[in-house]
Design a protein around this motif. Structure first.
Motif, PDB file in Angstrom:
ATOM      1  N   ASN A  38       0.818  -1.215   0.000  1.00 17.22           N
ATOM      2  CA  ASN A  38       0.000   0.000   0.000  1.00 17.22           C
ATOM      3  C   ASN A  38       0.851   1.265   0.000  1.00 17.22           C
ATOM      4  O   ASN A  38       0.503   2.261  -0.640  1.00 17.22           O
ATOM      5  CB  ASN A  38      -0.949  -0.008   1.206  1.00 17.22           C
ATOM      6  CG  ASN A  38      -2.205  -0.810   0.958  1.00 17.22           C
ATOM      7  OD1 ASN A  38      -3.209  -0.281   0.493  1.00 17.22           O
ATOM      8  ND2 ASN A  38      -2.164  -2.093   1.252  1.00 17.22           N
ATOM      9  N   ILE A  39       1.975   1.228   0.715  1.00 23.30           N
ATOM     10  CA  ILE A  39       2.857   2.399   0.744  1.00 23.30           C
ATOM     11  C   ILE A  39       3.538   2.587  -0.604  1.00 23.30           C
ATOM     12  O   ILE A  39       3.593   3.700  -1.140  1.00 23.30           O
ATOM     13  CB  ILE A  39       3.893   2.260   1.879  1.00 23.30           C
ATOM     14  CG1 ILE A  39       3.192   2.399   3.240  1.00 23.30           C
ATOM     15  CG2 ILE A  39       4.995   3.316   1.745  1.00 23.30           C
ATOM     16  CD1 ILE A  39       4.067   2.062   4.435  1.00 23.30           C
ATOM     17  N   SER A  40       4.043   1.500  -1.197  1.00 22.62           N
ATOM     18  CA  SER A  40       4.746   1.625  -2.484  1.00 22.62           C
ATOM     19  C   SER A  40       3.796   2.024  -3.609  1.00 22.62           C
ATOM     20  O   SER A  40       4.188   2.734  -4.541  1.00 22.62           O
ATOM     21  CB  SER A  40       5.448   0.311  -2.841  1.00 22.62           C
ATOM     22  OG  SER A  40       4.524  -0.722  -3.095  1.00 22.62           O
ATOM     23  N   GLU A  41       2.529   1.590  -3.515  1.00 18.37           N
ATOM     24  CA  GLU A  41       1.542   1.929  -4.546  1.00 18.37           C
ATOM     25  C   GLU A  41       0.896   3.289  -4.305  1.00 18.37           C
ATOM     26  O   GLU A  41       0.145   3.779  -5.150  1.00 18.37           O
ATOM     27  CB  GLU A  41       0.464   0.843  -4.609  1.00 18.37           C
ATOM     28  CG  GLU A  41       0.986  -0.503  -5.119  1.00 18.37           C
ATOM     29  CD  GLU A  41       0.006  -1.638  -4.880  1.00 18.37           C
ATOM     30  OE1 GLU A  41      -1.169  -1.353  -4.535  1.00 18.37           O
ATOM     31  OE2 GLU A  41       0.416  -2.807  -5.019  1.00 18.37           O
ATOM     32  N   GLY A  42       1.185   3.875  -3.146  1.00 17.15           N
ATOM     33  CA  GLY A  42       0.657   5.206  -2.851  1.00 17.15           C
ATOM     34  C   GLY A  42      -0.839   5.247  -2.635  1.00 17.15           C
ATOM     35  O   GLY A  42      -1.494   6.270  -2.915  1.00 17.15           O
ATOM     36  N   THR A  43      -1.430   4.156  -2.122  1.00 17.69           N
ATOM     37  CA  THR A  43      -2.871   4.151  -1.867  1.00 17.69           C
ATOM     38  C   THR A  43      -3.193   5.090  -0.703  1.00 17.69           C
ATOM     39  O   THR A  43      -2.314   5.481   0.074  1.00 17.69           O
ATOM     40  CB  THR A  43      -3.368   2.741  -1.510  1.00 17.69           C
ATOM     41  OG1 THR A  43      -2.825   2.375  -0.226  1.00 17.69           O
ATOM     42  CG2 THR A  43      -2.938   1.713  -2.551  1.00 17.69           C
ATOM     43  N   GLU A  44      -4.462   5.437  -0.585  1.00 15.49           N
ATOM     44  CA  GLU A  44      -4.872   6.311   0.515  1.00 15.49           C
ATOM     45  C   GLU A  44      -4.553   5.664   1.867  1.00 15.49           C
ATOM     46  O   GLU A  44      -4.032   6.315   2.774  1.00 15.49           O
ATOM     47  CB  GLU A  44      -6.374   6.613   0.443  1.00 15.49           C
ATOM     48  CG  GLU A  44      -6.849   7.515   1.574  1.00 15.49           C
ATOM     49  CD  GLU A  44      -8.355   7.682   1.612  1.00 15.49           C
ATOM     50  OE1 GLU A  44      -8.848   8.235   2.604  1.00 15.49           O
ATOM     51  OE2 GLU A  44      -9.023   7.250   0.655  1.00 15.49           O
ATOM     52  N   ILE A  63      -7.050   1.141   9.757  1.00 16.48           N
ATOM     53  CA  ILE A  63      -6.249   1.175   8.536  1.00 16.48           C
ATOM     54  C   ILE A  63      -5.799  -0.238   8.175  1.00 16.48           C
ATOM     55  O   ILE A  63      -5.898  -0.665   7.011  1.00 16.48           O
ATOM     56  CB  ILE A  63      -5.035   2.111   8.713  1.00 16.48           C
ATOM     57  CG1 ILE A  63      -5.513   3.551   8.906  1.00 16.48           C
ATOM     58  CG2 ILE A  63      -4.099   2.008   7.509  1.00 16.48           C
ATOM     59  CD1 ILE A  63      -4.390   4.535   9.181  1.00 16.48           C
ATOM     60  N   THR A  64      -5.304  -0.983   9.163  1.00 22.04           N
ATOM     61  CA  THR A  64      -4.868  -2.364   8.919  1.00 22.04           C
ATOM     62  C   THR A  64      -6.038  -3.207   8.419  1.00 22.04           C
ATOM     63  O   THR A  64      -5.896  -3.994   7.470  1.00 22.04           O
ATOM     64  CB  THR A  64      -4.291  -2.983  10.204  1.00 22.04           C
ATOM     65  OG1 THR A  64      -3.252  -2.149  10.708  1.00 22.04           O
ATOM     66  CG2 THR A  64      -3.737  -4.368   9.941  1.00 22.04           C
ATOM     67  N   ASP A  70      -9.310  -5.052   1.530  1.00 21.34           N
ATOM     68  CA  ASP A  70      -9.035  -4.837   0.106  1.00 21.34           C
ATOM     69  C   ASP A  70      -8.286  -6.030  -0.488  1.00 21.34           C
ATOM     70  O   ASP A  70      -8.586  -6.462  -1.604  1.00 21.34           O
ATOM     71  CB  ASP A  70      -8.194  -3.565  -0.086  1.00 21.34           C
ATOM     72  CG  ASP A  70      -9.001  -2.290   0.157  1.00 21.34           C
ATOM     73  OD1 ASP A  70     -10.238  -2.379   0.243  1.00 21.34           O
ATOM     74  OD2 ASP A  70      -8.372  -1.217   0.268  1.00 21.34           O
ATOM     75  N   ARG A  71      -7.292  -6.545   0.256  1.00 21.00           N
ATOM     76  CA  ARG A  71      -6.485  -7.658  -0.270  1.00 21.00           C
ATOM     77  C   ARG A  71      -7.313  -8.934  -0.398  1.00 21.00           C
ATOM     78  O   ARG A  71      -7.180  -9.678  -1.376  1.00 21.00           O
ATOM     79  CB  ARG A  71      -5.281  -7.906   0.652  1.00 21.00           C
ATOM     80  CG  ARG A  71      -4.368  -9.035   0.189  1.00 21.00           C
ATOM     81  CD  ARG A  71      -3.714  -8.700  -1.141  1.00 21.00           C
ATOM     82  NE  ARG A  71      -2.927  -9.812  -1.673  1.00 21.00           N
ATOM     83  CZ  ARG A  71      -3.420 -10.785  -2.434  1.00 21.00           C
ATOM     84  NH1 ARG A  71      -4.719 -10.801  -2.744  1.00 21.00           N
ATOM     85  NH2 ARG A  71      -2.637 -11.742  -2.891  1.00 21.00           N
ATOM     86  N   MET A  72      -8.179  -9.204   0.578  1.00 19.17           N
ATOM     87  CA  MET A  72      -8.980 -10.423   0.538  1.00 19.17           C
ATOM     88  C   MET A  72     -10.029 -10.389  -0.569  1.00 19.17           C
ATOM     89  O   MET A  72     -10.555 -11.432  -0.964  1.00 19.17           O
ATOM     90  CB  MET A  72      -9.655 -10.661   1.894  1.00 19.17           C
ATOM     91  CG  MET A  72      -8.682 -11.076   2.982  1.00 19.17           C
ATOM     92  SD  MET A  72      -9.477 -11.508   4.559  1.00 19.17           S
ATOM     93  CE  MET A  72     -10.019  -9.893   5.132  1.00 19.17           C
ATOM     94  N   ASP A  76      -7.383 -13.278  -6.822  1.00 19.68           N
ATOM     95  CA  ASP A  76      -6.605 -14.479  -6.493  1.00 19.68           C
ATOM     96  C   ASP A  76      -6.966 -15.063  -5.134  1.00 19.68           C
ATOM     97  O   ASP A  76      -6.559 -16.171  -4.797  1.00 19.68           O
ATOM     98  CB  ASP A  76      -5.098 -14.193  -6.561  1.00 19.68           C
ATOM     99  CG  ASP A  76      -4.629 -13.225  -5.488  1.00 19.68           C
ATOM    100  OD1 ASP A  76      -5.455 -12.432  -5.001  1.00 19.68           O
ATOM    101  OD2 ASP A  76      -3.441 -13.253  -5.135  1.00 19.68           O
ATOM    102  N   ALA A  77      -7.742 -14.307  -4.333  1.00 18.96           N
ATOM    103  CA  ALA A  77      -8.160 -14.794  -3.018  1.00 18.96           C
ATOM    104  C   ALA A  77      -9.584 -15.343  -3.022  1.00 18.96           C
ATOM    105  O   ALA A  77     -10.122 -15.684  -1.966  1.00 18.96           O
ATOM    106  CB  ALA A  77      -8.046 -13.666  -1.986  1.00 18.96           C
ATOM    107  N   ALA A  78     -10.164 -15.454  -4.212  1.00 14.74           N
ATOM    108  CA  ALA A  78     -11.562 -15.902  -4.303  1.00 14.74           C
ATOM    109  C   ALA A  78     -11.753 -17.306  -3.748  1.00 14.74           C
ATOM    110  O   ALA A  78     -12.803 -17.630  -3.181  1.00 14.74           O
ATOM    111  CB  ALA A  78     -12.034 -15.844  -5.756  1.00 14.74           C
ATOM    112  N   ASN A  79     -10.732 -18.159  -3.894  1.00 15.44           N
ATOM    113  CA  ASN A  79     -10.852 -19.546  -3.423  1.00 15.44           C
ATOM    114  C   ASN A  79     -10.189 -19.774  -2.071  1.00 15.44           C
ATOM    115  O   ASN A  79     -10.042 -20.913  -1.630  1.00 15.44           O
ATOM    116  CB  ASN A  79     -10.252 -20.498  -4.456  1.00 15.44           C
ATOM    117  CG  ASN A  79     -11.052 -20.535  -5.742  1.00 15.44           C
ATOM    118  OD1 ASN A  79     -12.282 -20.486  -5.714  1.00 15.44           O
ATOM    119  ND2 ASN A  79     -10.363 -20.585  -6.869  1.00 15.44           N
ATOM    120  N   GLY A  80      -9.764 -18.693  -1.424  1.00 13.36           N
ATOM    121  CA  GLY A  80      -9.170 -18.819  -0.101  1.00 13.36           C
ATOM    122  C   GLY A  80      -7.902 -18.006   0.034  1.00 13.36           C
ATOM    123  O   GLY A  80      -7.419 -17.384  -0.922  1.00 13.36           O
TER     124      GLY A  80
END
Length: 217
Positions: A38-44, A63-64, A70-72, A76-80
């Motif tokens: 998130n830091i390298s991509e500059g997300t809010e 924030i965590t 967002d990551r889940m 690629d996390a659709a199946n777990g």
């Protein structure tokens, strides 16, 4: 399959999480990777987290939790997925349950890696890093260099990181006992926890963990 890996510092969570995720074909989601991405991509969320980190303050749970959510939700996390380092406390565990419940999902298993406290201290306090290349890691007992204080690979100086010193390790264990350990009881009440010994060869611990997972077929 949705799995949470918990255990004290030095239990080998990162190593086991990567191996288990590869075996199961699901993404390994760690708190450290979430922050870095998130830091390298500059997300809010990344910018907000960095503001706290620059001040030497803890990143707030909201924030965590937002980063983890967002990551889940990535394809690629659709199946777990395999979570490592999140949730870190009861508030985060309750938030995770809420996130999963909202989409009709739940955790399948919580694997608790158990290591005696003295072994944790021995594992972490014995580590030595190479100043020239931090990927060159040795241990005074388990993987000692051929020449004391000298990296076998590049000849760089080996040193002990400040957060690997025994007094710091014991403080980290105190934080784990007070903040993270309560989530084990939280998930035990849901019948999700299997406690495993994290002693022995890495491959043996991986096999124990795989054998402990429920059959969801």
């Amino acid at each position: 399959m949705r799995i949470l890996l918990v255990g004290p510092p030095g239990a080998g969570k990162g190593t086991q999480a990567a191996l288990l995720a590869k075996n199961l074909g699901i993404p390994h989601i760690s708190t450290g990777d979430l922050f870095r991405a998130n830091i390298s991509e500059g997300t809010e969320l990344g910018r907000r987290a960095q503001d706290f980190m620059r001040k030497g303050e803890l990143v707030p749970d909201e924030i965590t939790i937002g980063m983890a959510k967002d990551r889940m939700e990535q394809p690629d996390a659709a199946n777990g997925f395999l979570l490592d380092g999140f949730p870190r406390n009861l508030a985060q565990a309750e938030a995770l349950d809420g996130i999963l419940t909202d989409v009709g999902l739940a955790l399948d298993s919580v694997l608790d890696l158990e290591v005696p406290e003295d072994e944790v201290v021995r594992r972490i306090a014995g580590r030595r890093m190479c100043r020239q290349d931090s990927s060159h890691i040795f241990h005074v007992d388990y993987t000692p260099p051929k020449a004391e204080g000298v990296c076998d690979v590049c000849g760089g100086e080996l040193y002990q990181r400040d957060d690997d010193r025994e007094d710091t390790v014991r403080k980290r264990l105190e934080v784990y006992h007070s903040e993270t350990e309560p989530i084990i009881d939280y998930y035990k009440a849901q019948g999700l926890v299997t406690t495993l010994s994290a002693l022995g060869a890495v491959a043996d611990v991986t096999q124990r963990a795989l054998a402990a997972l429920p059959d969801t077929a």
